[in-house]
Design a protein around this motif. Structure first.
Motif, PDB file in Angstrom:
ATOM      1  N   GLY A   1       2.865  -6.086   9.014  1.00 36.28           N
ATOM      2  CA  GLY A   1       3.568  -6.717   7.818  1.00 36.28           C
ATOM      3  C   GLY A   1       3.401  -5.711   6.578  1.00 36.28           C
ATOM      4  N   GLU A   2       2.437  -5.226   6.356  1.00 35.79           N
ATOM      5  CA  GLU A   2       2.093  -4.249   5.302  1.00 35.79           C
ATOM      6  C   GLU A   2       3.098  -3.038   5.268  1.00 35.79           C
ATOM      7  N   LEU A   3       3.340  -2.248   6.572  1.00 35.90           N
ATOM      8  CA  LEU A   3       4.418  -1.308   6.739  1.00 35.90           C
ATOM      9  C   LEU A   3       5.812  -2.170   6.439  1.00 35.90           C
ATOM     10  N   HIS A   4       6.196  -3.349   6.817  1.00 36.86           N
ATOM     11  CA  HIS A   4       7.495  -3.663   6.729  1.00 36.86           C
ATOM     12  C   HIS A   4       7.609  -4.051   5.251  1.00 36.86           C
ATOM     13  N   ALA A   5       6.525  -4.340   4.373  1.00 40.81           N
ATOM     14  CA  ALA A   5       6.679  -4.629   2.818  1.00 40.81           C
ATOM     15  C   ALA A   5       6.897  -3.256   2.154  1.00 40.81           C
ATOM     16  N   ARG A   6       6.185  -2.038   2.826  1.00 43.80           N
ATOM     17  CA  ARG A   6       6.379  -0.994   1.998  1.00 43.80           C
ATOM     18  C   ARG A   6       7.759  -0.456   2.384  1.00 43.80           C
ATOM     19  N   SER A   7       8.375  -0.690   3.331  1.00 46.47           N
ATOM     20  CA  SER A   7       9.604  -0.376   3.826  1.00 46.47           C
ATOM     21  C   SER A   7      10.912  -0.970   3.100  1.00 46.47           C
ATOM     22  N   VAL A   8      10.739  -2.258   2.794  1.00 48.77           N
ATOM     23  CA  VAL A   8      11.386  -3.173   2.094  1.00 48.77           C
ATOM     24  C   VAL A   8      11.448  -2.710   0.379  1.00 48.77           C
ATOM     25  N   ALA A   9      10.512  -2.474   0.096  1.00 47.59           N
ATOM     26  CA  ALA A   9      10.203  -1.969  -1.300  1.00 47.59           C
ATOM     27  C   ALA A   9      10.841  -0.619  -1.557  1.00 47.59           C
ATOM     28  N   LYS A  10      10.678   0.174  -0.578  1.00 50.61           N
ATOM     29  CA  LYS A  10      11.483   1.676  -0.696  1.00 50.61           C
ATOM     30  C   LYS A  10      12.939   1.302  -0.961  1.00 50.61           C
TER      31      LYS A  10
END
Length: 214
Positions: free
Chosen positions: A7-16
């Motif tokens: 979930g954390e990696l997904h959130a960072r990707s979406v934010a990027k």
């Protein structure tokens, strides 16, 4: 085969991805400002300034380059941003003509290698009201500039011959410092902070820095 959701990696990707989309819009809407770091002599007199880009983000406020420059380079947006910086710097030079100061701008190796750079620079200065070429200094970091040294050095010579000052930034951090020093048509070498940070505390550092300057 197992696929684990992070979930954390997904959130960072979406934010990027969201930031990249906002950056594209910012380039289109010219949402970048120039801030200026004065360049002074030993007596404190201001001779010029370095242009520092900032992004007026509608939600996050004023963003420093560390938040978006790497994204601009990844997406190729940095070329358009650098064009905007060139024209903005030219307009500021025109407004400050009576003070006789110069401005320096940071350009990527990709921009230095571009065949349109000289025309961009001279067009910007003419449109601003006939600003002299010598009042605009062009900076490139040593590590970037030496990645394609032959092309960049030839472009430096061309620009220097037309009156533009050439600055080498972060000098001393690349592997090619001494190898290319004799060929660089630069008027200023900006010594990297790694050699300067300790000079008020260390006599050895001051001695070493003195030899670099010599």
């Amino acid at each position: 085969t197992f696929h684990l959701y992070d979930g954390e990696l997904h959130a960072r990707s979406v934010a990027k991805l969201r930031l990249i989309a906002q950056l594209r819009r910012a380039v289109y809407e010219d949402r970048f400002d120039l801030h200026f770091q004065p360049i002074v002599d030993a007596a404190g007199a201001i001779h010029g300034a370095e242009c520092l880009i900032r992004w007026r983000h509608p939600e996050l406020g004023l963003l420093m380059p560390g938040r978006f420059i790497h994204l601009a380079e990844e997406t190729g947006l940095n070329m358009e941003m650098e064009k905007q910086v060139i024209f903005s710097a030219a307009r500021h030079l025109a407004r400050w003509k009576k003070y006789g100061i110069y401005l320096s701008i940071n350009l990527s190796a990709r921009m230095f290698e571009s065949d349109e750079l000289l025309n961009l620079l001279e067009t910007a200065l003419v449109q601003a009201g006939g600003v002299e070429n010598s009042r605009l200094k062009l900076e490139i970091t040593e590590s970037e500039g030496m990645s394609n040294a032959g092309t960049v050095i030839e472009r430096m010579k061309e620009l220097s011959g037309r009156g533009f000052g050439i600055y080498i930034d972060d000098f001393g951090t690349g592997q090619s410092s001494l190898r290319y020093l004799k060929d660089l048509p630069a008027s200023v070498l900006k010594i990297d902070r790694a050699f300067v940070n300790g000079i008020e505390r260390s006599e050895e550092d001051r001695h070493f820095l003195g030899h670099i300057i010599e």
